[in-house]
Scaffold this motif. Sequence first.
Motif, PDB file in Angstrom:
ATOM      1  N   ASP A  81       0.869  -1.171   0.000  1.00 42.32           N
ATOM      2  CA  ASP A  81       0.000   0.000   0.000  1.00 42.32           C
ATOM      3  C   ASP A  81       0.908   1.224   0.000  1.00 42.32           C
ATOM      4  O   ASP A  81       1.645   1.470   0.967  1.00 42.32           O
ATOM      5  CB  ASP A  81      -0.900   0.023   1.228  1.00 42.32           C
ATOM      6  CG  ASP A  81      -1.947  -1.081   1.197  1.00 42.32           C
ATOM      7  OD1 ASP A  81      -2.115  -1.715   0.136  1.00 42.32           O
ATOM      8  OD2 ASP A  81      -2.587  -1.326   2.229  1.00 42.32           O
ATOM      9  N   VAL A  82       0.856   1.993  -1.077  1.00 43.69           N
ATOM     10  CA  VAL A  82       1.758   3.129  -1.258  1.00 43.69           C
ATOM     11  C   VAL A  82       0.959   4.431  -1.189  1.00 43.69           C
ATOM     12  O   VAL A  82      -0.120   4.540  -1.780  1.00 43.69           O
ATOM     13  CB  VAL A  82       2.504   3.034  -2.606  1.00 43.69           C
ATOM     14  CG1 VAL A  82       3.462   4.211  -2.770  1.00 43.69           C
ATOM     15  CG2 VAL A  82       3.260   1.705  -2.706  1.00 43.69           C
ATOM     16  N   SER A  83       1.497   5.405  -0.466  1.00 44.22           N
ATOM     17  CA  SER A  83       0.827   6.699  -0.299  1.00 44.22           C
ATOM     18  C   SER A  83       1.774   7.832  -0.670  1.00 44.22           C
ATOM     19  O   SER A  83       2.988   7.729  -0.473  1.00 44.22           O
ATOM     20  CB  SER A  83       0.392   6.915   1.155  1.00 44.22           C
ATOM     21  OG  SER A  83      -0.281   5.799   1.669  1.00 44.22           O
ATOM     22  N   VAL A  84       1.216   8.913  -1.213  1.00 50.34           N
ATOM     23  CA  VAL A  84       1.919  10.190  -1.280  1.00 50.34           C
ATOM     24  C   VAL A  84       1.517  10.955  -0.032  1.00 50.34           C
ATOM     25  O   VAL A  84       0.337  11.246   0.181  1.00 50.34           O
ATOM     26  CB  VAL A  84       1.558  10.982  -2.549  1.00 50.34           C
ATOM     27  CG1 VAL A  84       2.106  12.404  -2.454  1.00 50.34           C
ATOM     28  CG2 VAL A  84       2.114  10.302  -3.785  1.00 50.34           C
ATOM     29  N   VAL A  85       2.480  11.258   0.819  1.00 51.05           N
ATOM     30  CA  VAL A  85       2.194  11.894   2.104  1.00 51.05           C
ATOM     31  C   VAL A  85       2.339  13.409   2.035  1.00 51.05           C
ATOM     32  O   VAL A  85       1.530  14.153   2.586  1.00 51.05           O
ATOM     33  CB  VAL A  85       3.119  11.323   3.202  1.00 51.05           C
ATOM     34  CG1 VAL A  85       2.875  12.009   4.541  1.00 51.05           C
ATOM     35  CG2 VAL A  85       2.933   9.820   3.320  1.00 51.05           C
ATOM     36  N   LYS A  86       3.368  13.881   1.336  1.00 51.74           N
ATOM     37  CA  LYS A  86       3.650  15.318   1.322  1.00 51.74           C
ATOM     38  C   LYS A  86       4.441  15.663   0.070  1.00 51.74           C
ATOM     39  O   LYS A  86       5.199  14.841  -0.449  1.00 51.74           O
ATOM     40  CB  LYS A  86       4.449  15.702   2.578  1.00 51.74           C
ATOM     41  CG  LYS A  86       4.654  17.184   2.788  1.00 51.74           C
ATOM     42  CD  LYS A  86       5.481  17.455   4.049  1.00 51.74           C
ATOM     43  CE  LYS A  86       4.757  17.028   5.294  1.00 51.74           C
ATOM     44  NZ  LYS A  86       5.517  17.400   6.518  1.00 51.74           N
ATOM     45  N   ILE A 106       5.416   3.550   2.203  1.00 49.45           N
ATOM     46  CA  ILE A 106       5.237   2.217   1.642  1.00 49.45           C
ATOM     47  C   ILE A 106       4.959   1.243   2.776  1.00 49.45           C
ATOM     48  O   ILE A 106       5.786   1.082   3.678  1.00 49.45           O
ATOM     49  CB  ILE A 106       6.499   1.766   0.876  1.00 49.45           C
ATOM     50  CG1 ILE A 106       6.885   2.797  -0.192  1.00 49.45           C
ATOM     51  CG2 ILE A 106       6.275   0.389   0.226  1.00 49.45           C
ATOM     52  CD1 ILE A 106       8.251   2.548  -0.804  1.00 49.45           C
ATOM     53  N   LYS A 107       3.805   0.601   2.734  1.00 55.99           N
ATOM     54  CA  LYS A 107       3.475  -0.430   3.711  1.00 55.99           C
ATOM     55  C   LYS A 107       3.450  -1.777   3.014  1.00 55.99           C
ATOM     56  O   LYS A 107       2.710  -1.971   2.032  1.00 55.99           O
ATOM     57  CB  LYS A 107       2.114  -0.159   4.364  1.00 55.99           C
ATOM     58  CG  LYS A 107       1.748  -1.238   5.379  1.00 55.99           C
ATOM     59  CD  LYS A 107       0.403  -0.976   6.042  1.00 55.99           C
ATOM     60  CE  LYS A 107       0.095  -2.081   7.050  1.00 55.99           C
ATOM     61  NZ  LYS A 107      -1.204  -1.867   7.739  1.00 55.99           N
TER      62      LYS A 107
END
Length: 207
Positions: free
Chosen positions: A89-94, A121-122
Motif C-alpha cells: 500500500d503506497v501513499s503520497v504523504v507530502k 510504503i506499507k
Amino acid sequence: MRTSATARRRSTTTALLAGGALLALATTACGPTATTSVSTKPVRSTAATAATGVGTPGAPSAAAGKTPTVAKVGDAIALKGMDKGASDDVSVVKVVDNVQSTDGISKPADGKRWIAVQFQIKDSGSTAYSDSPENGTTVVDDKGQSYNSVIADTGAGQSFPVPLNIAPGDTALGYITFEVPTDAKIVKAQFTLDSGFADQTGQWKLN
C-alpha cells in the motif's frame, strides 16, 4: 539434375515463412501475460494532515466513512509486484516544492528546480519488500511530460535508503526528489513496484 532458380526461391520463401511463424509462436508463448495498468483508486487515507507545496494544503480526500474515487495527497493505493505474494500500500504523504540540497553544493541544473515527494510504503503482502523506490517513480506536469527522480538529499527530510528493505506488515517513509523545469506545473505523481517493472502503476493528483 539441377534445381531451377524458381524452385530454389520457392523453397527459400517457404523456409522463411515457417521460421517467422515459429518465431511469432515463441514470442507469444514467452511474452508477458499481464496487462500494464494505472490505478488511481485509493484504498484508504493514510494521513490526517498532509501539507503540500504544490497546490493547496492536503488533507484526507474523503469525508468520514467514504472512500475517495481518485487518489490525492494522503491516500494509499494498493499495488501488486511481479513476484507471488508481493503487494504494498503506497501513499503520497507530502510534496515540498523548490527544495535545496543539504550538502550546500549540489543544485538543480540551470532552468530547473527540485521537488521532493514523500512516499509511505506499507508491505501488505506475504513477502519482504526489497527495492530502490526512486527507480519506479515519476512526476507529471500539466502538459503530460514525465520527469524521473534524481539522487539528492534535501532539506525536505530523510530520503529512502538504497536498497530499502521492509518486512511484511512494516512501513517505511522517505522523500524522493525530482528535477523539473522552473516553470513546470507538476500535477501528478506515479509509483511502480519492482523498480518500475511491475505491471501496475499507482497515480496521485497533487492539486
